[in-house]
Scaffold this motif. Structure first.
Motif, PDB file in Angstrom:
ATOM      1  N   THR A 274       0.841  -1.185   0.000  1.00 13.89           N
ATOM      2  CA  THR A 274       0.000   0.000   0.000  1.00 13.89           C
ATOM      3  C   THR A 274       0.883   1.244   0.000  1.00 13.89           C
ATOM      4  O   THR A 274       2.090   1.167   0.238  1.00 13.89           O
ATOM      5  CB  THR A 274      -0.919   0.038   1.237  1.00 13.89           C
ATOM      6  N   VAL A 275       0.255   2.379  -0.276  1.00 16.16           N
ATOM      7  CA  VAL A 275       0.939   3.671  -0.202  1.00 16.16           C
ATOM      8  C   VAL A 275       0.301   4.472   0.913  1.00 16.16           C
ATOM      9  O   VAL A 275      -0.928   4.621   0.954  1.00 16.16           O
ATOM     10  CB  VAL A 275       0.848   4.436  -1.535  1.00 16.16           C
ATOM     11  N   ARG A 276       1.129   4.966   1.826  1.00 20.84           N
ATOM     12  CA  ARG A 276       0.642   5.704   2.986  1.00 20.84           C
ATOM     13  C   ARG A 276       1.354   7.041   3.102  1.00 20.84           C
ATOM     14  O   ARG A 276       2.329   7.295   2.412  1.00 20.84           O
ATOM     15  CB  ARG A 276       0.882   4.898   4.271  1.00 20.84           C
ATOM     16  N   LYS A 277       0.843   7.866   4.017  1.00 24.42           N
ATOM     17  CA  LYS A 277       1.533   9.075   4.413  1.00 24.42           C
ATOM     18  C   LYS A 277       2.035   8.885   5.845  1.00 24.42           C
ATOM     19  O   LYS A 277       1.265   8.554   6.742  1.00 24.42           O
ATOM     20  CB  LYS A 277       0.596  10.289   4.343  1.00 24.42           C
ATOM     21  N   GLU A 278       3.332   9.053   6.042  1.00 25.10           N
ATOM     22  CA  GLU A 278       3.937   8.924   7.363  1.00 25.10           C
ATOM     23  C   GLU A 278       4.773  10.163   7.636  1.00 25.10           C
ATOM     24  O   GLU A 278       5.764  10.417   6.943  1.00 25.10           O
ATOM     25  CB  GLU A 278       4.782   7.656   7.453  1.00 25.10           C
ATOM     26  N   SER A 279       4.346  10.948   8.638  1.00 20.06           N
ATOM     27  CA  SER A 279       5.030  12.195   9.000  1.00 20.06           C
ATOM     28  C   SER A 279       5.178  13.121   7.790  1.00 20.06           C
ATOM     29  O   SER A 279       6.216  13.763   7.614  1.00 20.06           O
ATOM     30  CB  SER A 279       6.411  11.892   9.607  1.00 20.06           C
ATOM     31  N   GLY A 280       4.137  13.163   6.966  1.00 23.34           N
ATOM     32  CA  GLY A 280       4.135  14.045   5.817  1.00 23.34           C
ATOM     33  C   GLY A 280       4.822  13.504   4.587  1.00 23.34           C
ATOM     34  O   GLY A 280       4.830  14.173   3.541  1.00 23.34           O
ATOM     35  N   HIS A 281       5.415  12.321   4.675  1.00 22.64           N
ATOM     36  CA  HIS A 281       6.121  11.728   3.538  1.00 22.64           C
ATOM     37  C   HIS A 281       5.337  10.534   2.984  1.00 22.64           C
ATOM     38  O   HIS A 281       4.666   9.812   3.728  1.00 22.64           O
ATOM     39  CB  HIS A 281       7.517  11.255   3.959  1.00 22.64           C
ATOM     40  N   THR A 282       5.449  10.320   1.684  1.00 22.23           N
ATOM     41  CA  THR A 282       4.880   9.130   1.065  1.00 22.23           C
ATOM     42  C   THR A 282       5.682   7.907   1.479  1.00 22.23           C
ATOM     43  O   THR A 282       6.914   7.933   1.483  1.00 22.23           O
ATOM     44  CB  THR A 282       4.890   9.269  -0.463  1.00 22.23           C
ATOM     45  N   SER A 283       4.974   6.824   1.822  1.00 22.74           N
ATOM     46  CA  SER A 283       5.648   5.598   2.242  1.00 22.74           C
ATOM     47  C   SER A 283       5.016   4.399   1.559  1.00 22.74           C
ATOM     48  O   SER A 283       3.790   4.265   1.497  1.00 22.74           O
ATOM     49  CB  SER A 283       5.547   5.425   3.766  1.00 22.74           C
ATOM     50  N   VAL A 284       5.859   3.550   1.005  1.00 23.32           N
ATOM     51  CA  VAL A 284       5.440   2.258   0.469  1.00 23.32           C
ATOM     52  C   VAL A 284       5.481   1.250   1.618  1.00 23.32           C
ATOM     53  O   VAL A 284       6.496   1.141   2.320  1.00 23.32           O
ATOM     54  CB  VAL A 284       6.388   1.819  -0.664  1.00 23.32           C
ATOM     55  N   HIS A 285       4.368   0.527   1.830  1.00 21.83           N
ATOM     56  CA  HIS A 285       4.276  -0.325   3.022  1.00 21.83           C
ATOM     57  C   HIS A 285       3.786  -1.733   2.657  1.00 21.83           C
ATOM     58  O   HIS A 285       2.877  -1.894   1.840  1.00 21.83           O
ATOM     59  CB  HIS A 285       3.319   0.289   4.040  1.00 21.83           C
ATOM     60  N   PHE A 286       4.392  -2.724   3.293  1.00 19.31           N
ATOM     61  CA  PHE A 286       3.974  -4.122   3.165  1.00 19.31           C
ATOM     62  C   PHE A 286       3.881  -4.758   4.546  1.00 19.31           C
ATOM     63  O   PHE A 286       4.738  -4.521   5.402  1.00 19.31           O
ATOM     64  CB  PHE A 286       4.984  -4.939   2.348  1.00 19.31           C
ATOM     65  N   ASP A 287       2.856  -5.558   4.759  1.00 23.58           N
ATOM     66  CA  ASP A 287       2.766  -6.500   5.880  1.00 23.58           C
ATOM     67  C   ASP A 287       2.830  -7.900   5.293  1.00 23.58           C
ATOM     68  O   ASP A 287       2.016  -8.245   4.438  1.00 23.58           O
ATOM     69  CB  ASP A 287       1.440  -6.355   6.637  1.00 23.58           C
TER      70      ASP A 287
END
Length: 338
Positions: free
Chosen positions: A176-189
């Motif tokens: 998924t693509v998220r926002k973390e502390s104002g930055h775009t983040s690619v995330h996998f579980d």
């Protein structure tokens, strides 16, 4: 098992995931208060199919290929069974080349119709995602049967995926693509079938990570160096965080993004390990390519942990990038995931 979204406890899987002769079978049984002939028409008449599934480019015909335009993707395959008004069975190949066998059975029951749906596949890849998807699709069929317009919003898909993963102890596949502390983040579980120490060694031991990620070296301490020799570039970064055999973070610069960091977090989940990967972008980057590459490499890690041999596929990697591009955009400035 997974990091749950706020609404994850508000959805309930209505399907079952079973193991049959080594395969995975997703099963739904829907009791519908309508005549069997009417439900059969929803499955087979192209104008009605378009209201809940997609645009069928030609009529179902036994032994013939078919194509479905799903609006947000496509599927194709062959009609294996066509027995009006009892059963329809097809192969289903998606845009990634993954194949399953889909069957609908339409039975008279309790003055109405029992609609049985079965999807059978050899692999658990995208199984939680597919289960959530088919549940929402079949809810759309129920809506159309009642003369309503299906709810095509995607709000329930993510919590449903997590609910299936939790209920059946399965790993989500999709990033998924998220926002973390104002930055775009690619995330996998990813839920991996190995204990945390084994997974940690696969992440940090050069002899092991060279088999699924890239050859290189890692100094496992804050300020240490990581070097990874990929076919098209060499990564040289600095370790910024280490916590026992639980967490690791290092800087990352590649053709897809110039400034970023990769954070790994491992948590025990019974006899398995929940791996959480966050790749945080601090400059514009190609999230579609990063999602495809990390998806491919995490698949390779799972294969390695299962005792298999990793066989890279350029075709699969390209298909994954195209899939994520359709879902999230490119991530470049001006696109919707930027």
């Amino acid at each position: 098992m997974t990091t749950l979204t706020p609404d994850a406890d508000k959805v309930v899987p209505t399907g079952r995931i079973e193991r049959v002769d080594g395969d995975y079978v997703l099963a739904f049984d829907l009791q519908l208060d309508y005549p069997r002939s009417y439900i059969w028409s929803l499955l087979t008449e192209r104008g009605k199919v378009a209201k809940w599934l997609g645009n069928l480019l030609d009529d179902w015909a036994l032994g013939h290929p078919y194509e479905l335009d799903l609006g947000s993707g496509s599927a194709s395959g062959t009609v294996l069974q066509y027995n009006p008004p009892l059963s329809l069975q097809i192969t289903w190949e998606d845009e990634l080349g993954d194949e399953s066998v889909i069957e609908w059975r339409v039975l008279e029951s309790a003055g109405g119709t029992l609609l049985q749906f079965r999807a059978r596949t050899e692999s658990s890849d995208f199984l939680t995602e597919g289960s959530a998807g088919w549940q929402t699709i079949l809810e759309g069929l129920e809506a159309v049967a009642a003369g309503r317009t299906p709810d095509n919003s995607t709000d329930r898909w993510t919590p449903l995926r997590e609910a299936y993963a939790r209920e059946y102890s399965l790993s989500p596949s999709m990033g998924t693509v998220r926002k973390e502390s104002g930055h775009t983040s690619v995330h996998f579980d990813r839920l991996l079938d190995a204990d945390r120490d084994t997974v940690w060694q696969a992440l940090t031991d050069p002899a092991k990570f060279s088999r699924w990620l890239a050859p290189g070296k890692l100094q496992l301490q804050v300020g240490g160096v990581i070097k990874l020799d990929f076919p098209d570039f060499t990564l040289e970064g600095d370790v910024s965080y280490v916590l026992g055999d639980q967490a690791l973070e290092y800087s990352w610069s590649s053709p897809e993004v110039q400034e970023s960091s990769v954070h790994w977090l491992l948590s025990p989940a019974g006899s398995k390990t929940l791996l959480q990967l966050s790749h945080t972008l601090r400059s514009p980057g190609r999230t579609d390519v990063l999602l495809g590459k990390w998806h491919d490499r995490l698949d390779a890690l799972a294969v390695l942990l299962a005792g298999g041999e990793v066989h890279p596929s350029a075709h699969r990697l390209d298909a994954l990038a195209k899939f994520y591009r359709r879902v999230f955009g490119t991530g470049a400035p001006g696109n919707r995931s930027s």
